[in-house]
Write a protein that holds these residues in place. Sequence first.
Motif, mmCIF file in Angstrom:
data_model
loop_
_atom_site.group_PDB
_atom_site.id
_atom_site.type_symbol
_atom_site.label_atom_id
_atom_site.label_comp_id
_atom_site.label_asym_id
_atom_site.label_seq_id
_atom_site.Cartn_x
_atom_site.Cartn_y
_atom_site.Cartn_z
ATOM 1 N N HIS A 17 0.841 -0.907 0.078
ATOM 2 C CA HIS A 17 -0.038 -0.021 0.230
ATOM 3 C C HIS A 17 0.843 1.206 0.369
ATOM 4 N N ALA A 18 0.687 2.520 -0.205
ATOM 5 C CA ALA A 18 0.936 3.485 -1.558
ATOM 6 C C ALA A 18 1.025 4.165 0.683
ATOM 7 N N THR A 19 2.235 4.764 0.736
ATOM 8 C CA THR A 19 1.586 5.744 2.096
ATOM 9 C C THR A 19 2.018 6.922 1.627
ATOM 10 N N PRO A 20 1.899 8.543 3.074
ATOM 11 C CA PRO A 20 1.661 9.651 1.799
ATOM 12 C C PRO A 20 3.694 9.907 2.024
ATOM 13 N N GLU A 21 4.274 9.147 2.175
ATOM 14 C CA GLU A 21 5.842 8.891 2.083
ATOM 15 C C GLU A 21 5.982 8.818 0.236
ATOM 16 N N ASP A 22 5.105 7.889 -0.344
ATOM 17 C CA ASP A 22 5.297 7.724 -1.938
ATOM 18 C C ASP A 22 4.598 8.303 -2.711
ATOM 19 N N VAL A 23 3.850 9.409 -2.346
ATOM 20 C CA VAL A 23 2.838 10.424 -2.942
ATOM 21 C C VAL A 23 3.886 10.830 -4.298
ATOM 22 N N HIS A 24 5.240 11.594 -3.782
ATOM 23 C CA HIS A 24 5.588 11.888 -4.887
ATOM 24 C C HIS A 24 6.487 11.126 -5.624
ATOM 25 N N GLY A 25 6.891 9.881 -5.539
ATOM 26 C CA GLY A 25 7.337 9.212 -6.584
ATOM 27 C C GLY A 25 6.114 8.341 -7.228
ATOM 28 N N ALA A 26 5.033 8.455 -7.101
ATOM 29 C CA ALA A 26 3.661 7.680 -7.487
ATOM 30 C C ALA A 26 3.731 9.100 -8.338
#
Length: 191
Positions: A17-26
């Motif tokens: 699952h994506a986390t807030p820390e993954d948003v930029h990369g996603a």
Amino acid sequence: MKDLTRRAEVGPYVIRHATPEDVHGARSVMLDTFYREFQYGYVPAWHADVVDIERTYLDDPRHVLFVAVRDGEVVGTTAVHSRGPAHPPHPQWLAERYPCGRTAQLARVYVRPAHRRHGLARAMVRMACEFAAATPGYERVYLHTNVDVPGAEGFWRSLATEVFDDRTTSEDGGFRTVHFEIPFRGEFHAG
């Protein structure tokens, strides 16, 4: 309630699952796909979820974003949201077959080119289908794909059943999309 502990390992990659820390990369994976592969760039009417990934996928209990990560870098995405195909531009019968709220639509199934052919998209789609099957209210898993992206049509045909080929609806080839359904509730096949 989302099970945020779900994860799978595919070689050196982790699917989770994506986390807030993954948003930029996603978001970077998605925008690069729009500009480099689809060659039409960001279209606000089609890509509003990309601007607000957190509210669209992380905060909504019926929506989800999965990411493929290697060495801390997001290299792939797959999302589920509860919107079916819109009429117009799609045929009314298609919108009726896949109504909003009861349809788990797969979206943003993208893997950076350098990380393809490792089974990442297949693993993310499997997790997305499992999420849909475990989420109350979903009756079907639906998606559409741009057939001009190399490998996309063959990939989906290995996992899903064609419902409608939009290329056949007009002389100019329609939207260049094919619409598919994936069985769920334990019926997912690996192709």
